[in-house]
Design an enzyme around this catalytic site. Structure first.
Site, PDB file in Angstrom:
ATOM      1  N   THR A  99       0.762  -1.198   0.338  1.00  0.00           N
ATOM      2  CA  THR A  99      -0.101   0.282  -0.350  1.00  0.00           C
ATOM      3  C   THR A  99       0.794   0.958   0.206  1.00  0.00           C
ATOM      4  OG1 THR A  99      -2.067  -1.032   1.187  1.00  0.00           O
ATOM      5  CG2 THR A  99      -1.929   1.242   1.462  1.00  0.00           C
ATOM      6  N   PRO A 123      -4.920  11.974  -5.096  1.00  0.00           N
ATOM      7  CA  PRO A 123      -4.442  10.884  -5.254  1.00  0.00           C
ATOM      8  C   PRO A 123      -4.893   9.564  -5.272  1.00  0.00           C
ATOM      9  CG  PRO A 123      -2.809  11.331  -3.469  1.00  0.00           C
ATOM     10  CD  PRO A 123      -4.367  12.447  -4.184  1.00  0.00           C
ATOM     11  N   ASP A 125      -8.347   9.477  -4.559  1.00  0.00           N
ATOM     12  CA  ASP A 125      -9.734   9.743  -5.766  1.00  0.00           C
ATOM     13  C   ASP A 125      -9.757   9.598  -7.327  1.00  0.00           C
ATOM     14  OD1 ASP A 125     -11.032  10.443  -3.214  1.00  0.00           O
ATOM     15  OD2 ASP A 125     -11.788  12.396  -3.405  1.00  0.00           O
ATOM     16  N   SER A 133      -4.597  -1.290  -3.173  1.00  0.00           N
ATOM     17  CA  SER A 133      -3.072  -1.489  -3.971  1.00  0.00           C
ATOM     18  C   SER A 133      -2.851  -3.121  -3.627  1.00  0.00           C
ATOM     19  CB  SER A 133      -2.718  -0.836  -2.173  1.00  0.00           C
ATOM     20  OG  SER A 133      -2.388   0.351  -1.758  1.00  0.00           O
ATOM     21  N   THR A 180      32.153 -40.007 -16.633  1.00  0.00           N
ATOM     22  CA  THR A 180      30.793 -40.040 -15.841  1.00  0.00           C
ATOM     23  C   THR A 180      31.168 -40.102 -14.519  1.00  0.00           C
ATOM     24  OG1 THR A 180      30.786 -42.171 -16.354  1.00  0.00           O
ATOM     25  CG2 THR A 180      29.287 -41.098 -17.910  1.00  0.00           C
ATOM     26  N   HIS A 181      30.723 -39.576 -13.419  1.00  0.00           N
ATOM     27  CA  HIS A 181      31.320 -39.824 -11.601  1.00  0.00           C
ATOM     28  C   HIS A 181      32.759 -39.329 -12.237  1.00  0.00           C
ATOM     29  CE1 HIS A 181      28.054 -42.646 -10.781  1.00  0.00           C
ATOM     30  NE2 HIS A 181      28.341 -42.746 -12.032  1.00  0.00           N
ATOM     31  N   SER A 311      46.354 -14.353  -8.921  1.00  0.00           N
ATOM     32  CA  SER A 311      46.528 -14.320  -7.494  1.00  0.00           C
ATOM     33  C   SER A 311      47.252 -12.817  -7.659  1.00  0.00           C
ATOM     34  CB  SER A 311      47.481 -15.399  -7.215  1.00  0.00           C
ATOM     35  OG  SER A 311      47.497 -15.674  -6.686  1.00  0.00           O
ATOM     36  N   LYS A 317      49.532 -16.539 -12.540  1.00  0.00           N
ATOM     37  CA  LYS A 317      48.039 -17.216 -12.715  1.00  0.00           C
ATOM     38  C   LYS A 317      47.123 -17.100 -13.164  1.00  0.00           C
ATOM     39  CE  LYS A 317      46.651 -20.547  -8.441  1.00  0.00           C
ATOM     40  NZ  LYS A 317      45.269 -20.427  -8.834  1.00  0.00           N
ATOM     41  N   ILE A 318      45.565 -17.765 -13.668  1.00  0.00           N
ATOM     42  CA  ILE A 318      44.946 -16.975 -14.290  1.00  0.00           C
ATOM     43  C   ILE A 318      44.316 -17.992 -13.857  1.00  0.00           C
ATOM     44  CG2 ILE A 318      43.945 -16.642 -15.958  1.00  0.00           C
ATOM     45  CD1 ILE A 318      46.285 -14.800 -15.758  1.00  0.00           C
ATOM     46  N   ASN A 319      42.511 -17.376 -13.463  1.00  0.00           N
ATOM     47  CA  ASN A 319      41.700 -18.316 -12.672  1.00  0.00           C
ATOM     48  C   ASN A 319      40.632 -17.941 -13.664  1.00  0.00           C
ATOM     49  OD1 ASN A 319      43.215 -19.315 -10.674  1.00  0.00           O
ATOM     50  ND2 ASN A 319      42.916 -17.568  -9.524  1.00  0.00           N
ATOM     51  N   GLU A 324      32.999 -17.858 -12.162  1.00  0.00           N
ATOM     52  CA  GLU A 324      33.048 -17.966 -11.056  1.00  0.00           C
ATOM     53  C   GLU A 324      31.965 -16.937 -10.752  1.00  0.00           C
ATOM     54  OE1 GLU A 324      37.016 -17.531  -9.377  1.00  0.00           O
ATOM     55  OE2 GLU A 324      37.148 -20.230  -9.605  1.00  0.00           O
TER      56      GLU A 324
END
Length: 456
Positions: A99, A123, A125, A133, A180-181, A311, A317-319, A324
């Site tokens: 509301t 507002p 009427d 609402s 698999t697994h 890092s 180092k490249i992540n 992510e």
């Protein structure tokens, strides 16, 4: 800060002198100093769309004068365009019907209309004529969520689907180890893997569009409890048709207004679809992280675009930071769905009492999905390259290749060959000079097509 004095049905309130809202909104600001977070732009835009359609419909029905209806319509247009978002100041954590936000819209539009057209606009009427609402806030939620799905989320997913399909086409001849697994399995092409990702996204689009269609059923015209009291019998039909025409969305009047205001079932379905999309994207992003792991101590089959140092202590180092980032967005969407599921249980008799929270979390999911998917496509998927030599190296040493011999040698004999190969580290499959279309497995020549299988 300087103030002016305005009144509502409960008495006088101090209102910041430059604010376009009135006493009811100021009272809500004082009542709910909770998070500092207000309902987002798509929701405010939907409120403007509803108020414009309501004014024009009430004009058609002879309930508003042309002067007042036109002033409201022009003011609502400016709200739709985003000119006055700073004046929508009510916290998300407010009255469960929303509301306070509905009155915020009514007061802002009334103030704009009076200032611009020099006509007295009330507002309640005038701006809120034929509405409550309890039907406006559900309607704004449905419209804004449906609009975001169809014009932001789905287009982003289409871009991702097409990018994955293009990669599937480019990688269709690259044979690699299946898994698999997280263990070696029979071969698959990289193209087949990427084709599966594209299909997951295609299915996600289908589910979202189905849920968006359900969200096209609107509560507008039900007023306080869904019975339509104080509303012209034709108001809902005409206003919703006008909103559909002006927005380009497929919208319809709810077949049961009491249910539409009392329970957010369609939005629970939408949230579940968002969660389904997020979980599909998590599988894709995680697969790409695994296949690009290393580069020396991991799988190393793919190279993802290097977008930043990985890092603060390990030089060079490249992540997989883009993947992510998407994964974190997906976790947030799962959390948003849990919030929606919990909030949806607070539907008592003729009113659901957590509409603002539902709207906020659903629109947050839509915004995050659209933004993260586009970023993931442009900064990661488009730039993926393949280490074909590494794919082949892992494939040739994959003892599960012997599965192809099971029809001729039998399961037990092939199992012994696999155990021996795993124990000794011997290569199971060999390339044949001048025969790129075949390999030697044991003493048999195996066409490459046999290893790929028949399913794309």
């Amino acid at each position: 800060m300087e103030y002016r004095i305005e009144s509502d049905s409960m008495g006088e309130m101090q209102v910041p002198v430059d604010a376009l809202y009135g006493a009811s909104t100021a009272r809500a600001v004082a009542n709910f100093p909770i998070s500092g977070r207000t309902l987002p732009r798509p929701f405010i835009r939907a409120l403007g769309v509803i108020k414009r359609a309501a004014a024009e419909t009430n004009l058609d029905l002879g309930r508003l004068s042309d002067e007042i209806a036109s002033a409201i319509s022009r003011a609502a247009d400016r709200v739709i365009a985003g000119e006055f978002d700073a004046h929508f100041v009510v916290d998300v954590f407010q009255t469960g019907s929303g509301t306070s936000t509905n009155m915020n819209a009514n007061e802002v539009i009334a103030h704009i209309a009076q200032a611009s057209d020099h006509v007295k606009v009330h507002p309640n009427d005038h701006v809120n004529m034929g509405q409550s609402s309890n039907d406006v806030i559900p309607t704004a939620t449905h419209i804004s969520v449906k609009d975001d799905i169809e014009h932001r989320v789905v287009p982003a997913l289409i871009v991702l689907r097409d990018a994955l399909s293009q990669k599937a086409l480019s990688f269709q001849e690259i044979l690699k180890s299946g898994r698999t697994h997280l263990q070696d399995a029979v071969p698959i092409t990289l193209g087949q893997e990427f084709s599966s990702y594209a299909w997951q996204v295609e299915e996600a689009i289908r589910r979202l569009m189905r849920a968006a269609n359900e969200a096209g059923s609107l509560a507008l015209g039900g007023t306080a409890v869904g019975t339509g009291v104080n509303t012209h019998p034709d108001f809902a039909r005409i206003a919703i048709a006008r909103i559909a025409q002006q927005s380009g969305l497929e919208l319809r009047e709810s077949q049961n207004h009491v249910a539409a205001q009392a329970s957010p079932d369609a939005l629970v379905d939408v949230s579940g679809s968002f969660r389904s999309v997020a979980i599909a994207l998590m599988k894709i992003a995680n697969d790409l992280r695994w296949m690009s792991s290393g580069p020396t101590a991991g799988l190393g089959e793919l190279q993802l675009p290097a977008v930043q140092p990985g890092s603060s202590i390990m030089p060079g180092k490249i992540n997989p930071v883009i993947a992510e980032s998407l994964l974190m967005v997906c976790v947030q969407i799962v959390g948003n769905d849990a919030t929606v599921a919990a909030a949806a249980q607070y539907s008592n008799f003729e009113l659901h009492t957590m509409w603002p929270l539902l709207a906020d979390r659903l629109l947050d999911s839509a915004h995050l999905l659209a933004s993260a998917v586009i970023n993931f496509t442009q900064q990661l998927v488009d730039g993926i390259t393949v280490n074909e030599e590494r794919c082949e190296q892992l494939l040739l040493h994959n003892a599960s290749i012997a599965t192809i011999l099971a029809p001729s040698l039998g399961y037990d004999r092939v199992a012994n060959l696999v155990h021996e190969a795993n124990a000794t580290g011997q290569q199971m499959m060999y390339k044949i000079p001048d025969r790129p279309d075949a390999y030697r497995v044991g003493d048999q020549i195996i066409p490459k097509s046999w290893l790929i299988g028949s399913h794309l």
